[in-house]
Scaffold this motif. Structure first.
Motif, short mmCIF file in Angstrom:
data_model
loop_
_atom_site.label_atom_id
_atom_site.label_comp_id
_atom_site.label_asym_id
_atom_site.label_seq_id
_atom_site.Cartn_x
_atom_site.Cartn_y
_atom_site.Cartn_z
N ARG A 17 -14.14 -2.34 11.66
CA ARG A 17 -13.65 -1.22 12.49
C ARG A 17 -14.14 -0.99 13.85
O ARG A 17 -15.43 -1.49 14.13
CB ARG A 17 -13.60 0.03 11.73
CG ARG A 17 -12.90 0.07 10.48
CD ARG A 17 -13.03 1.69 9.95
NE ARG A 17 -13.19 1.66 8.58
CZ ARG A 17 -12.95 3.07 7.96
NH1 ARG A 17 -13.32 3.97 8.63
NH2 ARG A 17 -13.28 2.85 6.73
N TRP A 51 -4.01 5.84 7.39
CA TRP A 51 -5.35 5.74 7.53
C TRP A 51 -5.98 5.79 6.05
O TRP A 51 -5.32 6.15 4.97
CB TRP A 51 -5.63 6.60 8.37
CG TRP A 51 -5.97 6.13 9.83
CD1 TRP A 51 -5.65 4.97 10.22
CD2 TRP A 51 -6.97 6.57 10.79
NE1 TRP A 51 -5.91 4.89 11.78
CE2 TRP A 51 -6.80 6.01 11.85
CE3 TRP A 51 -7.54 7.74 11.01
CZ2 TRP A 51 -7.42 6.05 13.31
CZ3 TRP A 51 -8.27 7.96 12.02
CH2 TRP A 51 -8.13 7.31 13.34
N PRO A 52 -7.47 5.40 5.83
CA PRO A 52 -7.93 5.40 4.66
C PRO A 52 -7.77 6.74 3.93
O PRO A 52 -8.07 6.67 2.73
CB PRO A 52 -9.33 5.12 4.81
CG PRO A 52 -8.90 4.13 5.96
CD PRO A 52 -8.01 4.75 6.69
N HIS A 53 -7.76 7.68 4.73
CA HIS A 53 -7.71 9.25 3.98
C HIS A 53 -6.30 9.53 3.58
O HIS A 53 -6.03 10.50 3.11
CB HIS A 53 -8.32 10.25 5.07
CG HIS A 53 -7.55 10.26 6.35
ND1 HIS A 53 -6.31 10.32 6.55
CD2 HIS A 53 -8.12 10.30 7.64
CE1 HIS A 53 -5.83 10.30 7.80
NE2 HIS A 53 -7.08 10.33 8.32
N SER A 65 -3.59 0.28 -3.14
CA SER A 65 -3.15 -1.07 -2.96
C SER A 65 -2.62 -1.23 -4.30
O SER A 65 -3.16 -0.91 -5.36
CB SER A 65 -4.29 -1.97 -2.65
OG SER A 65 -4.67 -1.71 -1.46
N VAL A 108 0.67 -1.06 -0.05
CA VAL A 108 -0.19 -0.13 0.09
C VAL A 108 0.86 1.10 -0.08
O VAL A 108 1.84 1.24 0.63
CB VAL A 108 -0.95 0.20 1.06
CG1 VAL A 108 -2.01 -1.02 1.38
CG2 VAL A 108 -0.29 0.18 2.60
N ARG A 139 -5.83 9.23 -0.07
CA ARG A 139 -6.28 7.74 -0.13
C ARG A 139 -5.06 6.77 0.29
O ARG A 139 -4.00 7.15 0.14
CB ARG A 139 -6.80 7.44 -1.27
CG ARG A 139 -6.07 7.59 -2.62
CD ARG A 139 -6.56 7.36 -3.86
NE ARG A 139 -7.14 8.61 -4.29
CZ ARG A 139 -8.28 8.59 -5.09
NH1 ARG A 139 -8.97 7.74 -5.54
NH2 ARG A 139 -8.98 9.91 -5.51
N VAL A 140 -5.46 5.74 0.27
CA VAL A 140 -4.62 4.49 0.45
C VAL A 140 -4.83 3.86 -0.99
O VAL A 140 -5.86 3.43 -1.28
CB VAL A 140 -4.68 3.59 1.40
CG1 VAL A 140 -3.82 2.32 1.31
CG2 VAL A 140 -4.59 4.23 2.80
N THR A 171 -0.19 -6.59 1.83
CA THR A 171 -1.69 -6.48 2.01
C THR A 171 -2.22 -7.68 2.71
O THR A 171 -3.20 -7.59 3.29
CB THR A 171 -2.53 -6.03 1.05
OG1 THR A 171 -2.31 -7.15 -0.05
CG2 THR A 171 -2.08 -4.84 0.37
N SER A 198 -1.65 -7.54 7.09
CA SER A 198 -2.02 -6.23 7.59
C SER A 198 -2.24 -6.70 9.10
O SER A 198 -2.51 -7.68 9.55
CB SER A 198 -3.60 -5.82 7.15
OG SER A 198 -4.17 -6.79 7.44
#
Length: 319
Positions: free
Chosen positions: A267, A159-161, A31, A15, A28-29, A113, A116
């Motif tokens: 989550r 993080w996802p952001h 992959s 990632v 964003r992340v 990935t 994780s």
């Protein structure tokens, strides 16, 4: 100076912090198993972008690759400058920050990935709210002085952001049987400064972890003797030239699309010290509680904060 673009296919997915196509900010992340690299006559290699599982092109927040795991580079091919990938890359918004990483304090590391780790981190909002989450993490920010084979200190969780949350833990001791860090890159100084300023503003100067403890080093050494970690090396032109001679992975049937973390269990989220259902954190849950103690709040004799967010419905969690 002639620049050559190389599409490098990895043996497993990683990632990367991706940039907005419109603003050039981390958002964003991504992959990926396909990195877009540039090489010049000085034989320097830079990471300029990547392709996601659908083949979409992204700029990424890191450029200077420090190390990769042995056998990570599975295949490479030269990209035409007038082809789809490079034309799309050049049409994207440029990065909204300087990539300079000469004096950066942080290294960006990515696990695979499929490897994780469920970790807890916290993100401060500008209005003073704090959100903490436990979620699968593949991207880690660590001090540049620490080795990429544990033990190392935790500075941030990707993080996802696309930005880095403050970790609840301070050290990673070992990944034991898992492969560990696949790729490491310098995190740009300007972005590292944003992490520092944001965290100091919310949690004060003491937010960052201290030196790695002697006990942690001893434990890590014991584990290393039982489970030898995989080796890393610098990404070199010789490595890329060797990869250019290998057949595409599609031809050998080895291009697996294992892009999503397989250990996703959903989550766990706390907002200002409460769960989604409004339940207040337990007094014993210090690892999470400390994330809600801001720089304006006091510490008791044991170094634990007395959380006083009366207006948000929380009073004296750590009495």
């Amino acid at each position: 100076m002639s620049i050559v673009y190389i599409l490098t296919t990895l043996s497993c997915s990683i990632v990367l912090p991706g940039l907005s196509r419109r603003t050039g900010e981390p958002c964003r992340v991504v992959s990926t198993r396909q990195l877009i690299l540039t090489c010049d006559h000085a034989e320097s290699i830079s990471l300029v972008g990547c392709l996601d599982p659908r083949g979409e092109v992204f700029r990424v927040a890191v450029r200077d690759i420090l190390a990769v795991q042995k056998c990570l580079i599975a295949n490479a091919e030269e990209l035409p400058k007038d082809g789809r990938v490079i034309q799309t890359l050049e049409a994207l918004a440029p990065a909204a920050f300087h990539y300079d990483a000469g004096a950066t304090p942080y290294t960006y590391c990515s696990l695979g990935t499929q490897d994780s780790v469920e970790l807890i981190g916290a993100w401060p909002a500008r209005n003073g709210d704090i959100t903490a989450q436990m979620l699968p993490v593949c991207g880690l920010l660590i001090p540049v002085a620490d080795p990429i084979i544990p033990p190392f200190r935790q500075i941030g969780h990707l993080w996802p952001h696309g930005d880095f949350a403050r970790p609840s833990g301070s050290e990673v001791v070992s990944f034991i049987r898992t492969p560990g860090v696949f790729i490491a890159a310098k995190y740009p100084l300007e972005l590292a400064a944003r992490v520092i300023v944001r965290n100091i503003s919310m949690w004060g100067e003491s937010w960052a972890p201290g030196e790695i403890s002697a006990e942690t080093k001893e434990t890590a050494a014991d584990i290393t003797r039982q489970f030898r970690p995989r080796r890393h090396s610098a990404l070199t032109n010789d490595m890329l030239r060797s990869a250019l001679e290998r057949p595409p992975l599609e031809d050998t049937g080895d291009l697996r699309h294992d892009y999503a973390p397989t250990r996703l269990t959903g989550r766990t989220i706390w907002h200002n010290g409460r769960t989604r259902s409004g339940v207040c954190l337990s007094q014993d849950n210090w690892e999470v509680n400390k994330l809600f103690i801001t720089s304006d709040e006091s510490l008791d004799k044991e170094g634990r904060g007395r959380l006083k967010l009366i207006g948000k419905g929380i009073t004296n969690i750590n009495q």
